[in-house]
Design a protein around this motif. Sequence first.
Motif, PDB file in Angstrom:
ATOM      1  N   TRP A 148      43.720  55.487  49.584  1.00 56.08           N
ATOM      2  CA  TRP A 148      42.882  55.177  48.419  1.00 56.08           C
ATOM      3  C   TRP A 148      42.154  56.439  47.934  1.00 56.08           C
ATOM      4  O   TRP A 148      41.951  56.620  46.735  1.00 56.08           O
TER       5      TRP A 148
ATOM      6  N   ASP B 210      44.553  45.326  49.111  1.00 61.06           N
ATOM      7  CA  ASP B 210      45.871  45.392  48.484  1.00 61.06           C
ATOM      8  C   ASP B 210      45.941  44.593  47.192  1.00 61.06           C
ATOM      9  O   ASP B 210      46.848  44.784  46.380  1.00 61.06           O
TER      10      ASP B 210
ATOM     11  N   ARG C 166      43.950  46.703  41.831  1.00 65.15           N
ATOM     12  CA  ARG C 166      44.691  47.764  41.146  1.00 65.15           C
ATOM     13  C   ARG C 166      43.679  48.772  40.604  1.00 65.15           C
ATOM     14  O   ARG C 166      42.747  48.408  39.895  1.00 65.15           O
TER      15      ARG C 166
ATOM     16  N   VAL D 223      42.299  51.546  38.160  1.00 62.00           N
ATOM     17  CA  VAL D 223      42.485  51.706  36.712  1.00 62.00           C
ATOM     18  C   VAL D 223      42.111  53.102  36.245  1.00 62.00           C
ATOM     19  O   VAL D 223      42.870  53.784  35.571  1.00 62.00           O
TER      20      VAL D 223
ATOM     21  N   PHE E  36      38.572  48.866  38.627  1.00 56.47           N
ATOM     22  CA  PHE E  36      39.692  48.185  39.246  1.00 56.47           C
ATOM     23  C   PHE E  36      40.023  46.933  38.430  1.00 56.47           C
ATOM     24  O   PHE E  36      39.250  46.510  37.582  1.00 56.47           O
TER      25      PHE E  36
ATOM     26  N   VAL F 212      42.011  42.853  39.032  1.00 56.23           N
ATOM     27  CA  VAL F 212      42.537  41.909  40.008  1.00 56.23           C
ATOM     28  C   VAL F 212      42.768  40.564  39.328  1.00 56.23           C
ATOM     29  O   VAL F 212      42.044  40.196  38.401  1.00 56.23           O
TER      30      VAL F 212
ATOM     31  N   LEU G  38      48.848  43.704  35.043  1.00 57.88           N
ATOM     32  CA  LEU G  38      48.637  44.403  36.299  1.00 57.88           C
ATOM     33  C   LEU G  38      49.760  45.383  36.599  1.00 57.88           C
ATOM     34  O   LEU G  38      49.522  46.481  37.114  1.00 57.88           O
ATOM     35  N   MET G  39      50.996  45.010  36.276  1.00 60.94           N
ATOM     36  CA  MET G  39      52.114  45.925  36.480  1.00 60.94           C
ATOM     37  C   MET G  39      51.981  47.154  35.591  1.00 60.94           C
ATOM     38  O   MET G  39      52.362  48.262  35.970  1.00 60.94           O
TER      39      MET G  39
ATOM     40  N   LEU H  94      49.419  48.677  35.026  1.00 62.99           N
ATOM     41  CA  LEU H  94      48.393  49.558  35.588  1.00 62.99           C
ATOM     42  C   LEU H  94      48.922  50.426  36.723  1.00 62.99           C
ATOM     43  O   LEU H  94      48.171  51.211  37.300  1.00 62.99           O
ATOM     44  N   THR H  95      50.194  50.268  37.071  1.00 61.09           N
ATOM     45  CA  THR H  95      50.765  51.062  38.154  1.00 61.09           C
ATOM     46  C   THR H  95      50.558  52.550  37.893  1.00 61.09           C
ATOM     47  O   THR H  95      50.870  53.051  36.811  1.00 61.09           O
TER      48      THR H  95
END
Length: 324
Positions: A94, A170, A173, A175, A193, A195, A269-270, A272-273
């Motif tokens: 992290w 986990d 995500r 940001v 973040f 979620v 959310l994807m 934000l990868t």
Amino acid sequence: MRRPERALVSRLFELPEDQHAAARSWWVHGERRPRAARRASSVAVVRDGLNGVETLLRYRPGLTPLGSVAFPGGSLDAADEDDCPWFGPTPAQWSRLLRVDDHRVARRHLAGAIRELFEETGILLAGPDAHAVVANPGGGEWMQSRVALDRQELSLPDLVNRRGFGLRTDLLRAVGRWHSPYFSHRRFDTQYFAVAVPHGQDTSLMEGKGVWSAWVPARWVVAGRASTVLGDAIGQEETVGRTLGRLTVPAVELLLERMAEAGSTVEFLMDLTIRGGVPEFTPELHGSPEESVAPGMPEVPGEDADGGGFSLSVDLPGGRWARA
């Protein structure tokens, strides 16, 4: 072969009225050493709704550089870095993602995000293993724990250790990392973040604290940001008659845009990868008090003459962050 760096795209955002005096002082007296920033974490909570992605917004009373309307979040506590079971990327992993040098600081940001989320909403990202979360942790005896956390009578690591849980980092995500403008009298170094609401959990305001929070469709907020519809719906003295830009900070407005574009929480959310580390942002003061309205900003009746010529300029990397 090294990829060429994306060109930065500059965006202007409205400067909230409570920051006008600090901006004018910075402009008149020249740049000085910025005040030290407090570390903080903020979490955008999302779910699917009939009108697209919905997010939980809350009203923060008083003057705060994190915005009168914000996602759940707040300052970190020293106890946030205490040991407790941990699921997901390690603090060292992290640390690299969040662009902080010390893995203990990264631990504090993650634990602080989970703690603030639990205090303010009743959503607890913790469970007995890496595949489960605690069910219905918002009320009853859990409410007592939320109040104790808020009063700093209990730490999050103590809470999960006593119950035999671990933090589900986990599920979060990362940001972006946002620094308050240099001219601000109160500055924050905030990790944002996102979620999705865990299965079997719901939201509630903390007893004795919290005036307004609501699930709102991101598309509705973004479509009406030039109006006062959100501020009027909140109904507080600091919000009525104010547009979105005068209620919140650029980080929140940009995340709302990305939610509004997504077809579902999974897509959001994807999207934000992150490869490498999170992007960092520091809004810069733009304009001058001599201008009646900052260039590119809407004219609002009754605007403070000392601050109407100022706005915030943010350099955004190309691609997803730069979409208007």
